[in-house]
Design a protein around this motif. Structure first.
Motif, PDB file in Angstrom:
ATOM      1  N   GLU A 112      -5.659   5.658   5.469  1.00 43.31           N
ATOM      2  CA  GLU A 112      -4.257   5.471   5.871  1.00 43.31           C
ATOM      3  C   GLU A 112      -4.107   4.704   7.179  1.00 43.31           C
ATOM      4  O   GLU A 112      -3.242   3.799   7.265  1.00 43.31           O
ATOM      5  N   ALA A 166       2.004   7.571  -0.474  1.00 44.75           N
ATOM      6  CA  ALA A 166       0.750   8.295  -0.664  1.00 44.75           C
ATOM      7  C   ALA A 166       0.741   9.587   0.150  1.00 44.75           C
ATOM      8  O   ALA A 166       0.364  10.659  -0.354  1.00 44.75           O
ATOM      9  N   ALA A 168      -1.979   9.784  -6.145  1.00 46.40           N
ATOM     10  CA  ALA A 168      -0.638  10.079  -5.633  1.00 46.40           C
ATOM     11  C   ALA A 168       0.417   9.983  -6.720  1.00 46.40           C
ATOM     12  O   ALA A 168       1.418  10.717  -6.705  1.00 46.40           O
ATOM     13  N   CYS A 169       0.200   9.098  -7.688  1.00 46.69           N
ATOM     14  CA  CYS A 169       1.183   8.934  -8.763  1.00 46.69           C
ATOM     15  C   CYS A 169       1.325  10.185  -9.621  1.00 46.69           C
ATOM     16  O   CYS A 169       2.299  10.302 -10.374  1.00 46.69           O
ATOM     17  N   ALA A 172       0.824  -1.214   0.000  1.00 44.99           N
ATOM     18  CA  ALA A 172       0.000   0.000   0.000  1.00 44.99           C
ATOM     19  C   ALA A 172       0.855   1.260   0.000  1.00 44.99           C
ATOM     20  O   ALA A 172       0.377   2.342  -0.350  1.00 44.99           O
ATOM     21  N   GLU A 173       2.108   1.128   0.398  1.00 45.67           N
ATOM     22  CA  GLU A 173       3.067   2.238   0.422  1.00 45.67           C
ATOM     23  C   GLU A 173       2.466   3.507   1.029  1.00 45.67           C
ATOM     24  O   GLU A 173       2.406   4.556   0.395  1.00 45.67           O
ATOM     25  N   ASP A 224       1.198  -6.782  -6.226  1.00 48.49           N
ATOM     26  CA  ASP A 224       1.211  -5.838  -7.349  1.00 48.49           C
ATOM     27  C   ASP A 224       0.427  -6.407  -8.539  1.00 48.49           C
ATOM     28  O   ASP A 224       0.989  -6.681  -9.598  1.00 48.49           O
ATOM     29  N   ARG A 262      -3.772   5.743  -4.625  1.00 44.59           N
ATOM     30  CA  ARG A 262      -2.435   5.537  -5.189  1.00 44.59           C
ATOM     31  C   ARG A 262      -2.350   6.111  -6.611  1.00 44.59           C
ATOM     32  O   ARG A 262      -1.316   6.639  -7.014  1.00 44.59           O
ATOM     33  N   TRP A 272      -7.757   9.808   2.251  1.00 43.93           N
ATOM     34  CA  TRP A 272      -6.564   9.164   2.781  1.00 43.93           C
ATOM     35  C   TRP A 272      -6.535   9.226   4.308  1.00 43.93           C
ATOM     36  O   TRP A 272      -6.020   8.325   4.963  1.00 43.93           O
TER      37      TRP A 272
END
Length: 314
Positions: free
Chosen positions: A186, A156, A281-282, A151-152, A210, A278, A182
């Motif tokens: 989160e 994020a 966030a990218c 989830a990194e 992934d 995500r 988030w």
């Protein structure tokens, strides 16, 4: 980055892969770039070795962070290969460890020839069944894995902060919504205890991390699982994010054969919602990879039509 800067980055990654391969004793006379997006993937021809060189990374992903993740991936895939699971294995021609060269951290994999016609849209329904097969194998993995690192959450959080004021990348209303979502999601992504309290009965196991249904390669010898960069401990639902009801049903059908639990509807809403954040966030990576700008637009447009935070909170 300008086209010239992007080409120069690819060239540096290619040179680093070739140099590292030769230093490890491989014969490299005709290196070929197979893929160039978040990583530069190089076939060190004529050696049957492929090198994956990550190039688009969040600011905190220093050499130590990269190497730790890469070692975990190599260990998991080597373990699966030893058990006879159809994976693209680490190359047996070099030591099984990340290699640092010219500022890049890279891993070495066995080259496999793709089946005729490979490159078409994957069969996501079939691959969702194969995901259940993979989960059945991964349950026995004896190594320690972090909770839902795929989830990194740091990525994020920092990416949404970095997008502040960048109206060229994101509409302020979208950024505001993403931050509020988030704030709900989160804590559940970052804390095993919080997740367990929110989703009682949803157990964890080693998962691909992934989108395995996307990362199954049609090789000449059959389907091979690949790209375990985000392997983690988490709910099975994470590996089915964004695939939709038909794929979820196919997974459940195969999971029943293995005695695995069925997918949980609320957990699916959670992982889908995290996946949407995500995507937003990218946008912070667009300066490193300009093509992302257009590629992310359909996902963001879809996200605007969805319930807030996947409907988990009002």
């Amino acid at each position: 980055m300008t086209p010239d800067q992007l080409a120069a980055r690819t060239s540096r990654a290619l040179d680093a892969a070739v140099t590292a391969g030769r230093e490890l004793g491989l014969t490299v006379t005709d290196p070929t770039v197979l893929h160039d997006m978040f990583s530069v993937v190089v076939h060190l021809a004529p050696s049957p070795v492929v090198v994956r060189v990550p190039t688009v990374l969040p600011p905190y992903a220093d050499a130590g962070v990269q190497a730790a993740r890469q070692r975990l991936e190599l260990d998991v895939v080597a373990w699966l290969a030893m058990r006879g699971v159809p994976v693209i294995p680490p190359s047996p021609l070099v030591p099984r460890e990340p290699v640092r060269r010219d500022g890049f951290s890279m891993t070495f994999w066995q080259f496999v020839e793709q089946a005729e016609g490979e490159g078409r849209e994957p069969d996501y329904v079939r691959n969702s069944r194969l995901t259940a097969d993979l989960h059945a194998e991964l349950r026995a993995y004896p190594g320690e894995l972090p909770f839902l690192s795929a989830a990194e959450p740091r990525f994020a959080t920092e990416a949404l902060a970095a997008l502040e004021g960048h109206t060229d990348l994101i509409d302020p209303a979208d950024l505001d919504r993403a931050r509020r979502e988030w704030a709900v999601l989160e804590p559940l992504a970052a804390s095993r205890a919080a997740f367990e309290a929110e989703f009682p009965g949803v157990d964890f196991q080693p998962i691909h991390g992934d989108a395995p249904a996307v990362n199954i390669v049609a090789a000449k010898g059959g389907a091979l699982y690949s790209d375990f960069e985000l392997t983690t401990l988490g709910p099975a639902e994470w590996d089915l994010a964004a695939l939709g009801p038909e794929c979820e049903a196919a997974y459940d059908e195969a999971a029943r054969r293995h005695g695995l639990r069925q997918l949980d509807e609320r957990a699916l809403r959670f992982v889908n919602a995290v996946g949407m954040i995500r995507i937003v966030a990218c946008l912070a990576l667009v300066p490193q990879l300009p093509m992302l700008g257009e590629a992310l637009k359909p996902g963001i447009e879809h996200w605007r039509t969805l319930p807030f935070a996947g409907g988990l909170r009002d």
